[in-house]
Design an enzyme around this catalytic site. Structure first.
Site, short mmCIF file in Angstrom:
data_model
loop_
_atom_site.label_atom_id
_atom_site.label_comp_id
_atom_site.label_asym_id
_atom_site.label_seq_id
_atom_site.Cartn_x
_atom_site.Cartn_y
_atom_site.Cartn_z
N GLY A 34 -0.32 4.00 0.11
CA GLY A 34 -1.08 5.93 -0.34
C GLY A 34 -0.30 6.48 0.91
O GLY A 34 0.95 6.58 1.54
N GLY A 38 0.63 -1.26 0.05
CA GLY A 38 0.20 0.27 -0.15
C GLY A 38 1.21 1.25 -0.20
O GLY A 38 1.62 1.72 0.93
N HIS A 64 -9.32 -0.68 17.90
CA HIS A 64 -9.03 0.48 17.63
C HIS A 64 -10.42 0.84 17.14
O HIS A 64 -10.11 0.70 16.00
CB HIS A 64 -8.26 -0.22 16.29
CG HIS A 64 -7.37 1.45 15.93
ND1 HIS A 64 -6.80 2.59 15.86
CD2 HIS A 64 -7.78 2.19 14.57
CE1 HIS A 64 -6.47 3.20 15.57
NE2 HIS A 64 -6.91 2.69 14.84
N ASN A 68 -11.84 -4.14 2.28
CA ASN A 68 -10.89 -4.48 3.10
C ASN A 68 -10.35 -6.03 3.77
O ASN A 68 -9.02 -6.73 3.13
CB ASN A 68 -10.42 -4.14 3.97
CG ASN A 68 -9.77 -2.14 3.90
OD1 ASN A 68 -10.18 -1.35 2.60
ND2 ASN A 68 -9.62 -1.23 4.69
N1 LIG Z 1 -4.31 0.81 12.60
C1 LIG Z 1 -4.22 2.17 12.14
O1 LIG Z 1 -3.75 3.11 12.93
C2 LIG Z 1 -4.69 3.00 10.98
C3 LIG Z 1 -5.07 2.72 9.70
N2 LIG Z 1 -4.98 3.35 8.91
C4 LIG Z 1 -5.83 2.59 7.60
O2 LIG Z 1 -4.71 2.45 7.12
C5 LIG Z 1 -5.25 1.85 5.78
C6 LIG Z 1 -4.81 2.90 4.10
O3 LIG Z 1 -5.38 3.87 3.95
P1 LIG Z 1 -4.66 5.18 3.53
O4 LIG Z 1 -3.12 4.50 3.14
O5 LIG Z 1 -5.09 6.75 4.31
O6 LIG Z 1 -5.59 4.86 2.78
P2 LIG Z 1 -5.15 5.25 0.64
O7 LIG Z 1 -5.91 5.50 -0.21
O8 LIG Z 1 -3.99 6.50 0.55
O9 LIG Z 1 -3.94 3.90 0.25
C7 LIG Z 1 -4.01 3.01 0.56
C8 LIG Z 1 -3.61 2.02 -0.85
O10 LIG Z 1 -3.69 0.65 -1.54
C9 LIG Z 1 -3.45 0.28 -2.48
N3 LIG Z 1 -4.25 -0.39 -2.31
C10 LIG Z 1 -5.35 -1.39 -2.52
N4 LIG Z 1 -5.40 -2.32 -3.09
C11 LIG Z 1 -4.64 -2.79 -2.98
C12 LIG Z 1 -4.38 -4.49 -3.28
N5 LIG Z 1 -4.77 -5.75 -2.71
N6 LIG Z 1 -2.84 -4.71 -3.17
C13 LIG Z 1 -1.69 -3.60 -3.01
N7 LIG Z 1 -1.80 -2.40 -2.97
C14 LIG Z 1 -3.55 -1.89 -2.57
C15 LIG Z 1 -4.15 1.77 -3.47
O11 LIG Z 1 -3.80 0.97 -3.99
C16 LIG Z 1 -3.56 2.50 -2.40
O12 LIG Z 1 -2.52 3.14 -2.85
C17 LIG Z 1 -6.59 1.77 5.63
O13 LIG Z 1 -7.42 1.10 5.48
C18 LIG Z 1 -7.08 2.80 6.90
O14 LIG Z 1 -8.20 2.57 7.73
C19 LIG Z 1 -4.78 4.21 8.96
C20 LIG Z 1 -4.81 4.92 9.97
C21 LIG Z 1 -4.31 4.16 10.83
O1 LIG Z 2 -9.83 6.88 11.57
C1 LIG Z 2 -9.14 6.10 10.88
O2 LIG Z 2 -10.03 5.70 10.45
C2 LIG Z 2 -8.27 5.62 10.25
C3 LIG Z 2 -7.00 5.53 11.60
O3 LIG Z 2 -7.40 3.86 12.54
C4 LIG Z 2 -7.04 6.25 12.70
O4 LIG Z 2 -6.35 7.62 12.68
O5 LIG Z 2 -6.78 5.94 14.62
#
Ligand SMILES: NC(=O)C1=CN([C@@H]2O[C@H](COP(=O)(O)OP(=O)(O)OC[C@H]3O[C@@H](n4cnc5c(N)ncnc54)[C@H](O)[C@@H]3O)[C@@H](O)[C@H]2O)C=CC1
Ligand SMILES: O=C([O-])CC(=O)C(=O)O
Length: 311
Positions: free
Chosen positions: A9, A7, A175, A95
């Site tokens: 992103g 990913g 979370h 997801n």
């Molecule tokens: N656990 C945590 O603390 C946090 C979790 N997240 C989660 O992280 C994830 C990513 O968030 P962002 O980077 O903001 O999203 P984003 O949309 O900016 O990036 C996601 C990327 O995943 C890629 N992608 C999708 N399917 C794929 C696959 N099969 N193989 C490889 N790449 C693939 C997309 O092309 C995209 O570039 C989300 O599910 C978000 O909710 C975000 C912040 C904190």
């Molecule tokens: O809020 C969201 O969806 C992404 C995340 O998990 C965080 O920033 O804690």
């Protein structure tokens, strides 16, 4: 050391950037399905090497898992983020399929890797990663509590006008907006309980702000956050690759610890080169234990949804 971030992103690229700046690996691969996207992010990060003073080689690839072969750590950030008004749980349909496919493809080429799951809903995605791969439990770690604890410290720091680095404050449980548990009773400023310095009402507000920390940012940004999530991911990876044995709240498989079984949930663990190495018992009081059980119930309900989604 070789690390892969899946990913490219917002979160994946920020995590990769932090990993490169901390020189956690000789080789860092970023993989995305979007054609050319990871290549672009990797090239951009590599162009900061002489500015930031790192020697990590960063390479971007489009869905080419062969390029990730032999990774010691694989960080999974692939998947959709939430939009304002959504919960993390609403992302499960899209997801789950992505996380399952990515885990299996990555492990085919890196059978000894430790998997770090960031994609949401993170607790359920960690459980899915564990079940789908059959990996030993210590090699599957969900990242959420490190971020939530950093936010907890940020809100405490504002109230106390202190250095965030002098604070010890931990968020356990799920979370999720309603499932995380900021442990206000155990939070300290250089060893002094913050409850000696802040009123009960202020502490309650700090805990409430922490719980909706992600939602607050999502509302402001139109999509979810990335700077703190990316840095939190790198913090976890650092303790693995440098075998630091730091104690972080991470989402791990529970087998009786904290009274729970067959679930992945956030608890304090020691993180080292074997992944998560042991669980620390914080001796929760009755109220904290009740909150933990409630959190587990909500996450378990989400895990059951997986059966309807993943073949
Ligand atoms: N656990 C945590 O603390 C946090 C979790 N997240 C989660 O992280 C994830 C990513 O968030 P962002 O980077 O903001 O999203 P984003 O949309 O900016 O990036 C996601 C990327 O995943 C890629 N992608 C999708 N399917 C794929 C696959 N099969 N193989 C490889 N790449 C693939 C997309 O092309 C995209 O570039 C989300 O599910 C978000 O909710 C975000 C912040 C904190
Ligand atoms: O809020 C969201 O969806 C992404 C995340 O998990 C965080 O920033 O804690």
């Amino acid at each position: 050391m070789k690390i892969t971030v899946v990913g490219a992103g917002a979160v994946g690229a920020t995590c990769a950037d932090n990993i490169a700046r901390r020189e956690l690996a000789e080789e860092l691969v970023i993989l995305d399905i979007k054609e050319g996207f990871a290549e672009g992010k990797a090239l951009d990060i590599m162009q900061t090497a002489s500015l930031c003073g790192f020697d990590t080689r960063v390479k971007g690839v489009t869905n080419d898992y062969a390029a990730t072969a032999g990774s010691d750590v694989v960080v999974i950030t692939s998947g959709i983020p939430r939009k304002p008004g959504m919960t993390r749980e609403e992302l499960i349909g899209t997801n789950a399929r992505i996380v399952e496919t990515v885990c299996k493809s990555a492990l085919e080429y890196s059978p000894n890797a430790i998997i770090v799951v960031i994609s949401n809903p993170m607790d359920t995605m960690t459980y899915l990663a564990l079940k789908a791969t059959g990996l030993p439990k210590n090699r599957v770690i969900g990242m959420g509590g490190i971020l939530d604890s950093a936010r907890f410290k940020c809100y405490l720091q504002k109230e106390l006008d202190c250095s965030a680095n002098d604070l010890h404050a931990t968020v356990i449980g799920g979370h999720g907006d309603t499932t995380m548990i900021p442990l206000t009773r155990l939070a300290t400023l250089n060893g002094t309980p913050v409850s000696n310095m802040l009123s009960a009402d202020t502490l309650k507000q700090v805990a409430a702000d922490t719980m909706v920390g992600g939602a607050t940012l999502t509302k402001l940004l139109g999509t979810s956050a990335w700077y703190a999530p990316g840095a939190a991911g790198a913090e976890l990876v650092e303790s693995i690759v440098r075998n630091q044995k730091k104690v972080f709240p991470c989402c791990v498989s529970l087998e009786g610890e904290y009274g729970q079984n067959d679930i992945c949930l956030g608890v304090p663990v020691v993180i080292g080169s074997n992944g998560w190495e042991s669980i620390i018992d914080y001796k929760l009081n009755e109220e904290e234990m009740a909150a933990f059980n409630k959190s587990a119930e909500a996450v378990r309900n989400m895990n059951q949804v997986l059966d309807t989604l993943v073949a």
